[in-house]
Each structure stands twice: as structure tokens, then as C-alpha cells.
Write a protein that holds these residues in place. Sequence first.
Motif, mmCIF file in Angstrom:
data_model
loop_
_atom_site.group_PDB
_atom_site.id
_atom_site.type_symbol
_atom_site.label_atom_id
_atom_site.label_comp_id
_atom_site.label_asym_id
_atom_site.label_seq_id
_atom_site.Cartn_x
_atom_site.Cartn_y
_atom_site.Cartn_z
ATOM 1 N N PRO A 121 -11.525 1.764 4.510
ATOM 2 C CA PRO A 121 -10.327 2.096 3.727
ATOM 3 C C PRO A 121 -10.044 3.594 3.750
ATOM 4 C CG PRO A 121 -12.186 1.551 2.287
ATOM 5 C CD PRO A 121 -12.640 1.280 3.686
ATOM 6 N N HIS A 122 -10.990 4.369 4.315
ATOM 7 C CA HIS A 122 -10.858 5.833 4.304
ATOM 8 C C HIS A 122 -10.547 6.384 5.693
ATOM 9 C CE1 HIS A 122 -12.623 5.335 0.384
ATOM 10 N NE2 HIS A 122 -13.708 4.803 0.909
ATOM 11 N N ASN A 136 0.814 -1.228 0.000
ATOM 12 C CA ASN A 136 0.000 0.000 0.000
ATOM 13 C C ASN A 136 0.842 1.270 0.000
ATOM 14 O OD1 ASN A 136 0.907 0.565 2.555
ATOM 15 N ND2 ASN A 136 -0.974 0.026 3.620
#
Length: 336
Positions: free
Chosen positions: A96-97, A31
Motif C-alpha cells: 500500500p506504500h 482511493n
Amino acid sequence: MSSASTFQLSAARYGKSNVRVFRVARETPANATSPNSDPAGVSASARGPVHHVAEFNVNAHLEGDIAKSYTEADNSVVVATDSIKNTCYILSKTSPHATSPTLYALHVGLHFVNKYDHIHKSVIALEQLRWSRIDVRGEAHKHAFVRDGDEKRTVEIEVDASAGVDHVTAKITAGYRDLLVLKSSGSAFEGFIRDEYTTLTEVSDRIFSTAIDLSYTFAPPSASKHLVPLTIDKLSALDAEYEFDKVAESARRVTLEVFAEDESASVQATLYKAAQRLLEVNGWVASVTYRLPNRHYVPVNLAFAGLENMHPPEQAEVFCLLDAPSGYISATVTRT
Ligand SMILES: O=c1[nH]c(=O)c2[nH]c(=O)[nH]c2[nH]1
């Protein structure tokens, strides 16, 4: 008044305030952002992965078919505020935020209207505290941070599902508060009403200081861009459209630049110029509100010590900050 008065519950909203959420996100090879994507230019020399941190104080409040919890003491419609708090933590772990203040608030807000049929509106207001990377010999550290200012980045989301889940939309407001600024020149205050109530001297140059409270609203998500109904899986697309972090950075920068560079005729006039500029450079921003307390620094009279500090006022060198009262100037400027 007649004894036959009747009453109705005309508004009801409840939830949890001040949920303190601190999130660490550790980069992994999978990531990792590219070295240039981090504006701080994170040091490559410190050991271990790059960490990203976000600290939020969250208010999560709900509306909907909850009247009977007030009027009939019926808790069957109540999502406990303790569960609301737990939801903020669970989504901080799973979303994911989680480190984006706007997308995290939207995710939390959308969750409540999706999960509970009788909850039609969620209002998520959060402030993000400042944690900036510590600079070590010119390199931004991977996992050490400093609180370099009291200012907070703010977000307020109103998710509205009252027209049904197929029409969910959101009002998105963002901004800053407690952004403390001062300029020691480039600010005048002259030409105001003089009458029997006036003691203030006109000055062509004075101190201007304020704790900026700025909020701006975004144009509503558009159905034609497939962002209505708004759903959790569209949040990345919404961010690609609105560029929330870029607008926040621009709003802060424009505000500070106008404050510094304007030859200010008054707090009112500088406020208006900053709002105009913010709207000019950010096409998705629909309106801008500033709330500006005028922090009054007044020259100290040192005549008792044989020292001139009052005349002319533009040459004063020693000041005292008044605790109270303070001026308060606010306005909203809207794109027409
Ligand atoms: O910029 C200012 N606006 C005012 O309305 C005001 N009133 C005041 O006393 N000082 C100032 N300064």
C-alpha cells in the motif's frame, strides 16, 4: 609474514543494485485524494482518473548468517539476488506504500528480515527520479509528467533484526543529490591563509555553484510510541509520526532558501547555516550531512582582445566552468 596466517570473513553483504522500478497508481473513486490534497492542484478537465507515478532505482542488500556461502561454497543460505529483484517488483505491486520512497524502502527491508530467519539486516537504498506534472494552460495534467531536473530524492533504510524479531528497528536516512544551484552574487571568499602556496585572489563577490548532496537521519523509532519492534503494519503510524514527505519538502526548501539568501562567507559557513536551519524546523531530524562540490567558475582573461574582464574580480562578466579540480566541502551537524 608467517606462512601459518589464518583468515576470517569479517564482513559480508550482498544483494541487487539498480533495480529499476516504475509504479503507476490510478485514483479510483474509493482511493481518490481530496482535490486540495495534491499540492500540484490536478486539473479536473483532462479525461480519466488522476495518476500518481514514482520511479525508483533500488539497491537491496542483505546481511546475516550467510558466511558459508562465501567460505564453504554452500548456497543453501543464499536468497538469490534475482529473487531479491523479484521481491522489489512484487512489493511495488502489492504494497500500500508503493509510491512513497521511504515507506516502500521500509516495506522491502522489513520483508527480508521477516521472511528469512537467517537474514538479520537489510539495507535498502533508493533514489527517486523527478517526474513533475505537466502544466497545461495553468492546470496540472492528470497523467502527463516532465523530468524537470536531474536531482534525485534519496532514501536509505537499514532494518536491523539482529536482536531478534521482537526488537526490529530501522535507521532511516533521506535526502537529495545532484540538486544543482548557482548564485551570481552574495558570495565572498576572503581572509584565508596567504603564504608561499597561495595564488587565489580574495573576492568580496563571486559565483557560488554546487551540486547539493544532502542527507539527514531521523531519530530512531521509539518503543514508547509502540513503533519498536517495527513491523509492516506500523508503517502508516510511523509516517504519521515522522511525516517523511513533509520533511523532505521542507529540507529541500530550507536548503534552497539558505543558499539563496545567505551572504556567504564561504561554502563551509553557508553549509553550517543550512544544516542548523534544517534541524531547527524539523524536530525528528537528528543529524544533517551536506556534501558540496565547489563548482569553480573562473573569469576568462580577455586582455588579448583589449577587453578588461579580470579586474576588479567582482566585475567579471565572462566565466569558464572548470571541469577539474573542484573544491569539496562536507560536514555533519548533529542535534545535541
Ligand atoms: O568557499 C570556499 N571554501 C574554501 O575552502 C575554498 N578554497 C578555495 O580555493 N575556494 C574556496 N571557497
